[in-house]
Design a protein around this motif. Structure first.
Motif, PDB file in Angstrom:
ATOM      1  N   TRP A 285       0.821  -1.211   0.000  1.00 45.44           N
ATOM      2  CA  TRP A 285       0.000   0.000   0.000  1.00 45.44           C
ATOM      3  C   TRP A 285       0.859   1.267   0.000  1.00 45.44           C
ATOM      4  CZ3 TRP A 285       0.403   3.364   4.199  1.00 45.44           C
ATOM      5  CH2 TRP A 285       1.037   2.854   5.331  1.00 45.44           C
ATOM      6  N   LEU A 286       2.111   1.164   0.451  1.00 45.54           N
ATOM      7  CA  LEU A 286       2.980   2.340   0.484  1.00 45.54           C
ATOM      8  C   LEU A 286       3.349   2.838  -0.909  1.00 45.54           C
ATOM      9  CD1 LEU A 286       5.417   1.283   3.360  1.00 45.54           C
ATOM     10  CD2 LEU A 286       3.628   3.031   3.468  1.00 45.54           C
ATOM     11  N   VAL A 287       3.321   1.927  -1.901  1.00 45.11           N
ATOM     12  CA  VAL A 287       3.693   2.308  -3.267  1.00 45.11           C
ATOM     13  C   VAL A 287       2.595   1.985  -4.265  1.00 45.11           C
ATOM     14  CG1 VAL A 287       6.166   2.049  -2.844  1.00 45.11           C
ATOM     15  CG2 VAL A 287       4.853   0.085  -3.631  1.00 45.11           C
ATOM     16  N   ALA A 288       1.383   1.729  -3.783  1.00 42.81           N
ATOM     17  CA  ALA A 288       0.295   1.272  -4.659  1.00 42.81           C
ATOM     18  C   ALA A 288      -0.069   2.297  -5.713  1.00 42.81           C
ATOM     19  CB  ALA A 288      -0.935   0.922  -3.828  1.00 42.81           C
TER      20      ALA A 288
ATOM     21  N   ILE B 295       5.098  -7.787  -3.866  1.00 43.48           N
ATOM     22  CA  ILE B 295       4.331  -8.885  -4.453  1.00 43.48           C
ATOM     23  C   ILE B 295       2.874  -8.915  -4.004  1.00 43.48           C
ATOM     24  CG2 ILE B 295       6.372 -10.313  -4.766  1.00 43.48           C
ATOM     25  CD1 ILE B 295       5.466 -11.942  -2.329  1.00 43.48           C
ATOM     26  N   ASP B 296       2.535  -8.249  -2.890  1.00 38.76           N
ATOM     27  CA  ASP B 296       1.136  -8.259  -2.490  1.00 38.76           C
ATOM     28  C   ASP B 296       0.281  -7.384  -3.404  1.00 38.76           C
ATOM     29  OD1 ASP B 296       2.449  -6.021  -1.468  1.00 38.76           O
ATOM     30  OD2 ASP B 296       1.146  -5.843   0.279  1.00 38.76           O
ATOM     31  N   LEU B 297       0.922  -6.668  -4.347  1.00 38.58           N
ATOM     32  CA  LEU B 297       0.182  -5.862  -5.312  1.00 38.58           C
ATOM     33  C   LEU B 297      -0.165  -6.644  -6.574  1.00 38.58           C
ATOM     34  CD1 LEU B 297       2.105  -2.444  -5.216  1.00 38.58           C
ATOM     35  CD2 LEU B 297      -0.041  -3.027  -4.076  1.00 38.58           C
ATOM     36  N   TRP B 298       0.575  -7.724  -6.875  1.00 40.71           N
ATOM     37  CA  TRP B 298       0.372  -8.335  -8.188  1.00 40.71           C
ATOM     38  C   TRP B 298       0.563  -9.848  -8.248  1.00 40.71           C
ATOM     39  CZ3 TRP B 298       4.649 -10.348 -11.074  1.00 40.71           C
ATOM     40  CH2 TRP B 298       5.897 -10.153 -10.476  1.00 40.71           C
ATOM     41  N   VAL B 299       1.152 -10.480  -7.250  1.00 38.44           N
ATOM     42  CA  VAL B 299       1.313 -11.946  -7.284  1.00 38.44           C
ATOM     43  C   VAL B 299       0.194 -12.563  -6.453  1.00 38.44           C
ATOM     44  CG1 VAL B 299       2.902 -13.869  -6.953  1.00 38.44           C
ATOM     45  CG2 VAL B 299       3.815 -11.600  -7.471  1.00 38.44           C
TER      46      VAL B 299
ATOM     47  N   LEU C 203      -2.794  -5.337   9.136  1.00 37.09           N
ATOM     48  CA  LEU C 203      -2.132  -6.332   8.294  1.00 37.09           C
ATOM     49  C   LEU C 203      -2.841  -6.497   6.955  1.00 37.09           C
ATOM     50  CD1 LEU C 203      -1.311  -9.087  10.946  1.00 37.09           C
ATOM     51  CD2 LEU C 203       0.326  -7.587   9.777  1.00 37.09           C
ATOM     52  N   ALA C 204      -4.122  -6.161   6.902  1.00 37.82           N
ATOM     53  CA  ALA C 204      -4.910  -6.362   5.679  1.00 37.82           C
ATOM     54  C   ALA C 204      -4.975  -5.124   4.798  1.00 37.82           C
ATOM     55  CB  ALA C 204      -6.337  -6.792   6.054  1.00 37.82           C
ATOM     56  N   ILE C 205      -4.252  -4.057   5.144  1.00 35.94           N
ATOM     57  CA  ILE C 205      -4.477  -2.770   4.505  1.00 35.94           C
ATOM     58  C   ILE C 205      -4.253  -2.785   2.986  1.00 35.94           C
ATOM     59  CG2 ILE C 205      -2.141  -1.952   5.022  1.00 35.94           C
ATOM     60  CD1 ILE C 205      -3.429   0.850   5.438  1.00 35.94           C
ATOM     61  N   THR C 206      -3.221  -3.482   2.511  1.00 35.27           N
ATOM     62  CA  THR C 206      -3.003  -3.521   1.053  1.00 35.27           C
ATOM     63  C   THR C 206      -4.159  -4.203   0.352  1.00 35.27           C
ATOM     64  OG1 THR C 206      -0.597  -3.525   1.282  1.00 35.27           O
ATOM     65  CG2 THR C 206      -1.486  -4.318  -0.794  1.00 35.27           C
ATOM     66  N   ASN C 207      -4.617  -5.322   0.893  1.00 35.55           N
ATOM     67  CA  ASN C 207      -5.748  -6.017   0.282  1.00 35.55           C
ATOM     68  C   ASN C 207      -7.002  -5.152   0.291  1.00 35.55           C
ATOM     69  OD1 ASN C 207      -4.382  -8.372  -0.390  1.00 35.55           O
ATOM     70  ND2 ASN C 207      -4.764  -9.326   1.592  1.00 35.55           N
ATOM     71  N   LEU C 208      -7.214  -4.408   1.367  1.00 37.56           N
ATOM     72  CA  LEU C 208      -8.377  -3.529   1.430  1.00 37.56           C
ATOM     73  C   LEU C 208      -8.291  -2.429   0.387  1.00 37.56           C
ATOM     74  CD1 LEU C 208      -8.760  -3.225   5.322  1.00 37.56           C
ATOM     75  CD2 LEU C 208     -10.218  -4.520   3.748  1.00 37.56           C
ATOM     76  N   LYS C 209      -7.106  -1.859   0.200  1.00 41.10           N
ATOM     77  CA  LYS C 209      -6.939  -0.798  -0.792  1.00 41.10           C
ATOM     78  C   LYS C 209      -7.104  -1.336  -2.211  1.00 41.10           C
ATOM     79  CE  LYS C 209      -4.220   2.665   1.688  1.00 41.10           C
ATOM     80  NZ  LYS C 209      -5.111   3.774   1.301  1.00 41.10           N
TER      81      LYS C 209
END
Length: 532
Positions: A143-146, A160-164, A387-393
């Protein structure tokens, strides 16, 4: 509340969360457009899955790679998409609806099995639910670089949590039954391997071999991870426990019997590319390099230090379970950088599970020892959410783009005219008729009409860059008739799917006697090649 009620509520919550983009899309449909329900992170992959489902719906048991135009015999056996196609045919469901329905069924089965396994690790039900939430929803620091844009090889440096998707359980839940089902089978096989090594009775032991064979058929990459983790764990177990000869022979015999089920699957996949050039070309260009180490670290984010705490505080308290989870995670994180291995990134599938379980142990230790009792529920909730913030975004972005499709670089909806044209093409052509079309129309035609196309997927279209050049040559007005005919002959195209966008190239197929217009509606036309 009874345990199964709690598990049921978790399943329903995950159904709703992971289906938010699809719900938004179907609610946003109108008389003018139909929602295609493509996977936001992998829209081209969706076409490959839809294509197999559509072939099964139309009566095939073995599938062809319809995202390339090379001549081929249907030879791919994929039980998951076969059953999904049957479900679509029996229930008279559209392919996207059947695809999503099977995804939801697989998600429920995964959560039930995961909850059962978590109960073997954590004693208190509150801790089990927290662990379940962490495994099912956690992500890293992407999420810091999304907001950045990644393309080409630059994507290998993105968290990798952005695309894998296969490296994150929640994104796998959102992706497809393919990722969910393969990771469920991987989890079952490795868990059975662990308990067998500990001399404990393995429930459903007779099914482990068939599970391995099924895993090989639906997602063969995971067999590499399963085999490597199994070998490394058994080596660690032998070195640490020094079991007697009889026990050693029993464990190795049982596990070897399980893996014998993989032999025919391995022979099948080894023979497949040598039987047909189309399959060989696909396999040879299926290269998936692993992301950078920095991308990996950011993609798991806070899970890594929490996992370290979990390991440090539970190594002895939980017997061999913690060493086994460490062995699983570390082995995978090493082999994804194995040189000369073309499927490196694919091996990340499922590695989030042991890392998240270890991190859940560390999270619980910190929660129980450093937080005032009355604040623990609130801190636990905030911790899981953090912990779920990237997935939420990412979920928020997927819903936004579904409601406002101009934000995506691929078509999220298809016009009613397109759907009518696809239905006509399905009824008036055969399963082997190659259709010449642009890239995204090719994805839609292969997926929803079940017809082979010239190019539609960077990996599955053999020499996709050449096929794109062929298409550009075909639509240019400056191309000579003989050169254009040579392109059509080389590609084996029988049909031409033509929209208003293609007229920008200058070519007019309605003025070419070699093409007979068979269908026209809503700004698009379908032509049939004459003289074949």
């Amino acid at each position: 509340m009874k345990r199964w009620h709690q598990t049921g509520l978790v399943i329903i919550a995950l159904w709703l969360a992971t289906s938010a983009p699809q719900i938004a899309g179907w609610l946003n449909q109108s008389d003018a457009q139909r929602y295609l329900a493509r996977i936001p992170s992998n829209p081209s992959d969706t076409a490959a899955y839809y294509s197999d489902i559509e072939q099964a719906r139309q009566g095939r048991w073995l599938f062809a790679n319809q995202l390339t135009s090379e001549p081929q015999r249907p030879s791919l056996f994929h039980p998951l998409w076969l059953v999904t196609g049957w479900l679509a045919a029996l229930g008279r469901l559209t392919t996207p609806v059947a695809f999503q329905a099977v995804r939801l069924i697989a998600l429920a089965l995964f959560v039930i099995v995961l909850d059962s396994i978590i109960s073997q690790i954590f004693d208190r039900r509150q801790h089990q639910l927290i662990a379940l939430a962490i495994v099912a929803t956690s992500s890293g620091l992407g999420w810091l670089v999304a907001a950045q844009t990644f393309n080409g090889r630059a994507i290998l440096g993105a968290p990798i949590d952005l695309w894998v998707d296969e490296a994150n359980t929640f994104r796998s839940f959102s992706h497809s039954a393919l990722f969910i089902g393969s990771q469920l089978l991987l989890l079952l096989v490795l868990w059975a391997t662990y308990w067998q090594s500990q001399g404990q009775p393995v429930r459903h032991a007779r099914w482990v071999g068939p599970w391995l064979a099924l895993l090989g058929l639906i997602h063969p990459y995971d067999l590499v991870s399963a085999a490597t983790v199994t070998v490394v764990w058994l080596s660690v177990w032998v070195a640490a426990d020094a079991p007697d000869r009889n026990r050693l022979k029993t464990v190795f015999r049982v596990i070897a019997e399980w893996w014998l089920w993989v032999v025919p699957v391995a022979v099948y996949y080894l023979a497949l590319p040598w039987q047909q050039a189309a399959m060989r070309g696909w396999f040879l260009q299926n290269i998936n390099p692993s992301p950078s180490v920095a991308a990996l670290l950011m993609g798991f984010g806070l899970l890594l230090p929490l996992a370290a705490v979990g390991v440090a505080t539970s190594w002895r308290a939980r017997g061999r379970l913690t060493p086994f989870l460490v062995c699983w995670a570390v082995t995978v994180l090493v082999i994804i950088y194995a040189p000369q291995l073309s499927i490196q990134r694919r091996l990340l599938s499922g590695v989030h599970i042991p890392l998240a379980l270890l991190a859940a142990g560390g999270f619980m230790w910190l929660l129980e020892r450093n937080i005032v009792s009355r604040l623990k529920p609130a801190v636990a909730l905030l911790g899981v959410a953090a912990l779920a913030i990237t997935n939420l975004k990412l979920l928020q972005a997927d819903v936004r783009d579904t409601r406002h499709p101009d934000g995506r670089d691929y078509p999220i909806y298809a016009s009613r005219g397109t759907m009518r044209a696809l239905d006509w093409l399905r009824r008036n052509s055969s399963l082997d008729d190659v259709v010449l079309a642009n890239f995204w129309d090719g994805n839609t035609i292969a997926g929803l009409a079940g017809r082979p196309v010239v190019f539609a997927h960077p990996n599955q279209t053999v020499a996709s860059w050449k096929r794109e050049q062929d298409w550009e040559t075909f639509i240019r007005s400056a191309t000579t008739p003989s050169d254009r005919q040579a392109v059509v002959s080389r590609l084996g195209a029988r049909w031409l799917y033509w929209t208003e966008a293609e007229t920008l190239g200058g070519y007019r197929p309605e003025q070419d006697s070699r093409w007979l217009m068979r269908y026209r509606d809503d700004g698009l036309a379908i032509y049939q090649l004459q003289g074949r």
